[in-house]
Scaffold this active site. Structure first.
Site, PDB file in Angstrom:
ATOM      1  N   CYS A 122       0.858  -1.175   0.000  1.00 43.11           N
ATOM      2  CA  CYS A 122       0.000   0.000   0.000  1.00 43.11           C
ATOM      3  C   CYS A 122       0.900   1.232   0.000  1.00 43.11           C
ATOM      4  O   CYS A 122       2.105   1.131   0.212  1.00 43.11           O
ATOM      5  CB  CYS A 122      -0.938   0.033   1.206  1.00 43.11           C
ATOM      6  N   CYS A 132      -4.188   5.794   0.200  1.00 45.63           N
ATOM      7  CA  CYS A 132      -3.632   4.520  -0.276  1.00 45.63           C
ATOM      8  C   CYS A 132      -3.342   4.521  -1.765  1.00 45.63           C
ATOM      9  O   CYS A 132      -2.864   3.523  -2.315  1.00 45.63           O
ATOM     10  CB  CYS A 132      -4.614   3.382   0.062  1.00 45.63           C
ATOM     11  N   LYS A 207     -12.629  -5.330   1.613  1.00 41.27           N
ATOM     12  CA  LYS A 207     -12.070  -4.545   2.726  1.00 41.27           C
ATOM     13  C   LYS A 207     -12.963  -3.335   2.921  1.00 41.27           C
ATOM     14  O   LYS A 207     -13.170  -2.541   1.996  1.00 41.27           O
ATOM     15  CB  LYS A 207     -10.654  -4.122   2.398  1.00 41.27           C
ATOM     16  N   LYS A 260     -11.922  -8.196   5.305  1.00 42.93           N
ATOM     17  CA  LYS A 260     -11.320  -7.395   6.388  1.00 42.93           C
ATOM     18  C   LYS A 260     -12.196  -6.192   6.692  1.00 42.93           C
ATOM     19  O   LYS A 260     -12.603  -5.475   5.782  1.00 42.93           O
ATOM     20  CB  LYS A 260      -9.951  -6.914   5.908  1.00 42.93           C
TER      21      LYS A 260
HETATM   22  N1  PB1 Z   1      -3.632   0.070   3.675  1.00 41.90           N
HETATM   23  C1  PB1 Z   1      -4.529   0.409   4.690  1.00 41.90           C
HETATM   24  C2  PB1 Z   1      -4.169  -0.110   6.057  1.00 41.90           C
HETATM   25  C3  PB1 Z   1      -5.350  -0.833   6.635  1.00 41.90           C
HETATM   26  C4  PB1 Z   1      -6.437  -0.049   7.265  1.00 41.90           C
HETATM   27  C5  PB1 Z   1      -6.496   1.417   7.000  1.00 41.90           C
HETATM   28  O1  PB1 Z   1      -5.683   2.131   7.563  1.00 41.90           O
HETATM   29  O2  PB1 Z   1      -7.359   1.818   6.208  1.00 41.90           O
HETATM   30  C6  PB1 Z   1      -5.026  -2.053   7.443  1.00 41.90           C
HETATM   31  C7  PB1 Z   1      -3.686  -2.654   7.112  1.00 41.90           C
HETATM   32  N2  PB1 Z   1      -3.769  -3.417   5.925  1.00 41.90           N
HETATM   33  C8  PB1 Z   1      -5.242  -1.902   8.928  1.00 41.90           C
HETATM   34  C9  PB1 Z   1      -5.052  -3.256   9.626  1.00 41.90           C
HETATM   35  C10 PB1 Z   1      -5.416  -3.235  11.079  1.00 41.90           C
HETATM   36  O3  PB1 Z   1      -6.184  -2.348  11.502  1.00 41.90           O
HETATM   37  O4  PB1 Z   1      -4.933  -4.131  11.792  1.00 41.90           O
HETATM   38 ZN    ZN Z   2      -3.237   1.976   2.607  1.00 41.63          ZN
END
Ligand code: PB1
Ligand code: ZN
Length: 338
Positions: A122, A132, A207, A260
């Site tokens: 990311c 992102c 997500k 997620k």
């Molecule tokens: N690339 C985005 C990071 C993303 C969430 C966010 O900040 O929107 C996650 C990491 N892949 C957060 C993961 C977590 O909260 O554990």
């Molecule tokens: Zn991100």
């Protein structure tokens, strides 16, 4: 009582109860442990919002992961936390050869050849704006303080970063950016680099724009500097949109599909297993979910181990066979006790 009324006879013994799980039990190899890599080589910094988790410098990784690998740790997912590197509009630090996750890939593949190395892909940890993707200078037509994403440039940039990580030794790349078309772009990038047969593609497919990412953003310094991520992460109630994203990523070449966060999205996990039955379904018990379970145990509402099992087993029951969880180190002990 009628003969068909009696169920208690089938669950009176612990072994009988274990047989009721339809063979879907937690195993150590299902767990992927998210770890934060700092650009300070000697860092070992407690992350206050993420109890028990730290930001680690390269020099500390052997001491940190060695005992976990001995206990049966099979996979990690690396998140870079550049505290000193310059952040710019296109996240140049993400694939700079000196960036923490590239350094960690070289080190960990030597230290622990059996450990499966996944890297999160990311830009938000590396961009000055904290989004992102690549932003356009045009204001968002709908909402002034929201970002306008440049579609193609974002997918291409994410693919560039993913290929750099594959070249550095990643066994799997996991794009958490949610940019449209990035799965196809990454797959083509891996193919052109001759790496598509030795680097898996785990897509964060469904997500959601969840409120449960706060502790992570604290840990990784990756919060957006303005607006939010609602115009590129899925709306929490978007169940059919999630199905479209899952099926799109399966078509675009993903090897594994992730949902997620997890606990508030068990229906999506089950949809993922149903609508993409030939792809393993992964789920991420995100930072806010983990902190919630820990906080409830600290308040005495339930036992920590009991709730860690109850929440992750619900994800397996829903159809997940891979779980990204900050509880991974404890499960390496807990699953030995079972
Ligand atoms: N690339 C985005 C990071 C993303 C969430 C966010 O900040 O929107 C996650 C990491 N892949 C957060 C993961 C977590 O909260 O554990
Ligand atoms: Zn991100």
């Amino acid at each position: 009582l009628d003969v068909s009324s009696i169920l208690h006879g089938g669950i009176h013994h612990p072994t009988l109860r274990s047989w009721q799980s339809n063979g879907r039990n937690l195993t150590k190899s299902m767990f992927i442990y998210p770890i934060f890599i700092s650009d300070d080589p000697d860092a070992e910094e407690v992350i206050s919002s993420l109890p028990g988790q730290k930001r680690w410098g390269l020099n500390k990784l052997e001491g940190f992961l060695g005992p976990l690998v001995k206990k049966g740790l099979k996979g990690v997912i690396l998140f870079g936390v550049p505290m000193k590197m310059e952040k710019d509009a296109r996240g140049s630090a993400a694939d700079d050869p000196s960036t923490p996750v590239i350094q960690a890939l070289h080190l960990l593949s030597k230290l622990f050849p059996q450990l499966m190395l996944t890297v999160d892909v990311c830009l938000c940890e590396y961009t000055s704006h904290g989004h992102c993707g690549i932003l356009s200078s045009l204001p968002n037509p709908g909402h002034s303080n929201q970002p306008t994403i440049e579609m193609e440039p974002s997918a291409q940039r994410i693919a560039e970063v993913a290929v750099a990580y594959a070249k550095a030794g990643a066994h799997c790349v996991a794009p958490s950016d949610m940019m449209d078309g990035r799965i196809r772009a990454i797959k083509l990038g891996l193919m052109h680099a001759g790496l598509a047969n030795r680097c898996a593609l785990m897509s964060y497919s469904a997500k959601f724009a969840s409120g449960l990412y706060g502790p992570f953003r604290d840990a990784a310094g990756s919060a957006p500097s303005f607006g939010n991520r609602k115009c590129y992460q899925l709306p929490p109630n978007g169940r059919s949109l999630a199905r479209r994203a899952i099926q799109r990523d399966a078509r675009e070449g993903a090897d594994i599909l992730m949902v997620k966060p997890s606990l508030p999205y068990l229906d999506i996990i089950s949809d993922c297993a149903q609508y993409a039955p030939d792809h393993p379904t992964a789920c991420y018990q995100v930072s806010g979910e983990y902190a919630m379970v820990v906080a409830g145990a600290e308040k005495g509402i339930y036992g920590l181990k009991e709730m860690a099992f109850e929440t992750t087993e619900s994800m397996v029951r829903a159809g997940a066979s891979i779980i990204l969880s900050y509880f991974t180190p404890q499960f390496l002990d807990w699953l030995d006790e079972e």
